[in-house]
Structure formats: C-alpha cells, structure tokens
Design a protein around this motif. Structure first.
Motif, PDB file in Angstrom:
ATOM      1  N   ASP A  33       0.827  -1.209   0.000  1.00  0.00           N
ATOM      2  CA  ASP A  33       0.000   0.000   0.000  1.00  0.00           C
ATOM      3  C   ASP A  33       0.858   1.255   0.000  1.00  0.00           C
ATOM      4  N   LEU A  34       2.104   1.145   0.462  1.00  0.00           N
ATOM      5  CA  LEU A  34       3.033   2.271   0.478  1.00  0.00           C
ATOM      6  C   LEU A  34       4.458   1.733   0.486  1.00  0.00           C
ATOM      7  N   VAL A  35       5.320   2.356  -0.312  1.00  0.00           N
ATOM      8  CA  VAL A  35       6.759   2.060  -0.289  1.00  0.00           C
ATOM      9  C   VAL A  35       7.461   3.226   0.402  1.00  0.00           C
ATOM     10  N   VAL A  36       8.204   2.923   1.459  1.00  0.00           N
ATOM     11  CA  VAL A  36       8.952   3.928   2.217  1.00  0.00           C
ATOM     12  C   VAL A  36      10.443   3.717   1.976  1.00  0.00           C
ATOM     13  N   VAL A  66       9.607   9.189   0.475  1.00  0.00           N
ATOM     14  CA  VAL A  66      11.074   9.119   0.446  1.00  0.00           C
ATOM     15  C   VAL A  66      11.645  10.295   1.231  1.00  0.00           C
ATOM     16  N   VAL A  67      12.666  10.035   2.049  1.00  0.00           N
ATOM     17  CA  VAL A  67      13.407  11.094   2.730  1.00  0.00           C
ATOM     18  C   VAL A  67      14.892  10.946   2.398  1.00  0.00           C
ATOM     19  N   ARG A  87      20.285  20.083  -3.370  1.00  0.00           N
ATOM     20  CA  ARG A  87      19.827  20.575  -4.674  1.00  0.00           C
ATOM     21  C   ARG A  87      19.588  19.413  -5.643  1.00  0.00           C
ATOM     22  N   LYS A  88      20.538  18.498  -5.743  1.00  0.00           N
ATOM     23  CA  LYS A  88      20.383  17.384  -6.683  1.00  0.00           C
ATOM     24  C   LYS A  88      19.296  16.421  -6.222  1.00  0.00           C
ATOM     25  N   TYR A  89      19.196  16.209  -4.918  1.00  0.00           N
ATOM     26  CA  TYR A  89      18.125  15.366  -4.389  1.00  0.00           C
ATOM     27  C   TYR A  89      16.767  15.951  -4.784  1.00  0.00           C
ATOM     28  N   LYS A  90      16.603  17.255  -4.604  1.00  0.00           N
ATOM     29  CA  LYS A  90      15.320  17.878  -4.924  1.00  0.00           C
ATOM     30  C   LYS A  90      15.067  17.887  -6.428  1.00  0.00           C
ATOM     31  N   ARG A  91      16.107  17.963  -7.230  1.00  0.00           N
ATOM     32  CA  ARG A  91      15.939  17.952  -8.680  1.00  0.00           C
ATOM     33  C   ARG A  91      15.494  16.586  -9.177  1.00  0.00           C
ATOM     34  N   HIS A  92      16.113  15.536  -8.648  1.00  0.00           N
ATOM     35  CA  HIS A  92      15.887  14.207  -9.209  1.00  0.00           C
ATOM     36  C   HIS A  92      14.885  13.351  -8.427  1.00  0.00           C
ATOM     37  N   ILE A  93      14.746  13.601  -7.125  1.00  0.00           N
ATOM     38  CA  ILE A  93      13.922  12.723  -6.294  1.00  0.00           C
ATOM     39  C   ILE A  93      12.609  13.407  -5.913  1.00  0.00           C
ATOM     40  N   GLY A 110       7.350  12.125   6.884  1.00  0.00           N
ATOM     41  CA  GLY A 110       8.792  12.019   6.741  1.00  0.00           C
ATOM     42  C   GLY A 110       9.482  13.280   7.228  1.00  0.00           C
ATOM     43  N   ILE A 111      10.656  13.118   7.824  1.00  0.00           N
ATOM     44  CA  ILE A 111      11.442  14.252   8.324  1.00  0.00           C
ATOM     45  C   ILE A 111      12.861  14.150   7.776  1.00  0.00           C
ATOM     46  N   ASN A 112      13.355  15.229   7.210  1.00  0.00           N
ATOM     47  CA  ASN A 112      14.727  15.281   6.711  1.00  0.00           C
ATOM     48  C   ASN A 112      15.693  15.475   7.874  1.00  0.00           C
ATOM     49  N   THR A 113      16.571  14.495   8.109  1.00  0.00           N
ATOM     50  CA  THR A 113      17.567  14.611   9.182  1.00  0.00           C
ATOM     51  C   THR A 113      18.969  14.899   8.654  1.00  0.00           C
TER      52      THR A 113
END
Length: 277
Positions: A33-36, A66-67, A87-93, A110-113
C-alpha cells in the motif's frame, strides 16, 4: 490492514547490480500500500547516482514516501555542501523534504535529518518536530501514526558506528503528545525492531522503532542485504525481514516479529504469547 515496504540505504554508486531486478519484482509481488525509503539513495550525491536512484524508484509501486540521508549531501564539493546541500536530491527525487501520506488507516510523516555541517550525523530541529507533531495530532486517533527519518531514534545491539539522531529526546516527547506509533529509519545498515521504552522513559507511552538494513549496497556491516515488510493495523504491527539469498537470486524471509499495543505502549509478543519490552 496496510502493507508497507521499508527500504533504506540504497547507495546507488556502490550497489550489487544483481539485486535490483529481483528486488523490484518481489516488491511488486507483495502489492504494498506504500513504499517507504528512509534515505541514502546515493553513495556520493552525484547526478548520475541520483538518476539511477530515480530510475529505480520509477520501477517500484506507488505511492511512495522518500526522505534523504547524509550520503545524499555532497561530501567533496564544499560549496554545494554548504549552500545547496540537497539541490540534486530535490531535482531528481522530490522537492518535498517533509513528505506525508494519509489514508483511512495510516498517517505517515517524513522528516529530513540530513545536515551539511556534519559528515554522517543527523538531527531534527524544533520546527520539524512541531510540524510533525501537528500533522499527526490532526488525524484521527484510530489511524496508525508513523514517522520516517534516515537517522535513527534507537540503535541495534552490538558495536555502534553511529549515534542517535540529534534532538532525539525532545522529538520523542513530542511524538508521545501526538501518539506516534511507529518510527522507521535506516543509516546503520543493521535491521532491528524494538520498543522505544528501552531507551526513552516516557510514562504511559512507547513507540515501535524499526531499522532497515541496506537493501542494495555492497556496504554491508556483517548483515546480508535486506528490507522490511510491515503489516500494519490498529494495535498490531508485524515486521518481516527479508534477506538476500545470492544462490536463489531472491529475498527470503529471515525473521518475523509481532508487536501489540496496550494503551499507548507497544510491546513485542513472544511466540508463547507473553509480552516483553
């Protein structure tokens, strides 16, 4: 009941390529139902590695949450690390660094650590904690409430190469206020599932803390590549760990743990039915 696939520490740029296709096929067979994905999609935050990670995610079932992890921040490009670490994470993911997913049975935040001023450690800040608390407090209490981070709120037994996520104690107090049930993380490349009561003494409250190993990386720490399958319903969560079997070219069930909730506390249910911390 909801079925969640919990992947972590993919480390594209340093993967076992033989794992990718069987992993994708098995996840589809499980009909989640969800992929984390709890962070470290790349080894060195290079564009080519993010493109490979993006291709992998596109091949998996949706929806996904995804985090990022510390490896998704550039290591050697100091200017990029300090000024535009994701920057690249936000561009591609994904542009969303605090993603959420809610249906009529689960609520996931999700929380970015990942942080630019440290090599491997991570932390949550007051704003992130409060935002997660508000999001989970706003949903009905009959939903199972889940937090996803890269850096862990607990550590598996044995020698430790990493520490807890920074600000863990105030975060756990906030999670107690909103009734967070399940904390998913990665980072340490070692699987585990335990009650938070062993580390955090919050009267009348504990959560289930689940770590995923590395699903695809060659950077193992004495454990086979693995991922978690969680069967989640109110007051009961079953955690299955599937480990890579090279000879069979597939993942096989290696361990199952069942946890039940009494009041606002989670306990492991042993084979004889006895509850333990």
């Amino acid at each position: 009941m909801r079925t969640l696939i919990h992947l972590s520490d993919l480390h594209f740029g340093r993967i076992d390529t033989a794992i990718i296709e069987p992993l994708i096929a098995q996840i589809h067979e499980l009909r989640p139902d969800l992929v984390v994905v709890s962070g470290d999609l790349t080894q060195r935050a290079r564009s080519s590695q993010f493109k490979e990670a993006r291709q992998f995610l596109d091949a998996l079932p949706k929806p996904q949450l995804v985090v990022p992890g510390n490896h998704d921040v550039p290591l050697f490009n100091v200017a990029a690390r300090l000024l535009q670490p994701l920057r690249k994470y936000k561009r591609h993911i994904t542009q969303d660094l605090q993603p959420s997913y809610v249906d009529d049975e689960i609520a996931v935040v999700g929380i970015n650590t990942a942080r630019s001023l440290t090599i491997q450690d991570g932390r949550v800040n007051d704003r992130q904690i409060e935002l997660a608390r508000r999001e989970l407090a706003a949903v009905d209490d009959h939903l199972v409430k889940i937090i996803v981070t890269h850096h862990p709120f607990d550590l598996p037994p044995g020698p430790q190469h990493h520490g807890l996520v920074g600000q863990a104690v105030p975060a756990m107090r906030a999670f107690a206020l909103c009734g967070a049930d399940l904390l998913l993380a990665g980072h340490v490349h070692t699987s585990s599932a335990v009650s938070s009561a062993g580390r955090y003494h919050i009267p009348g409250y504990s959560a289930l803390v689940v770590q995923a190993g590395t699903a695809t990386s060659t950077r193992g720490r004495g454990e086979s590549n693995s991922f978690n399958v969680l069967q989640v319903q109110p007051h009961e969560i079953v955690v299955h760990r599937l480990a890579w079997q090279p000879e069979a070219r597939s993942f096989a069930l290696e361990a199952t743990q069942t946890f039940v909730q009494r009041g606002n506390e989670w306990f492991e249910q042993k084979a004889d039915g006895v509850l333990g911390d």
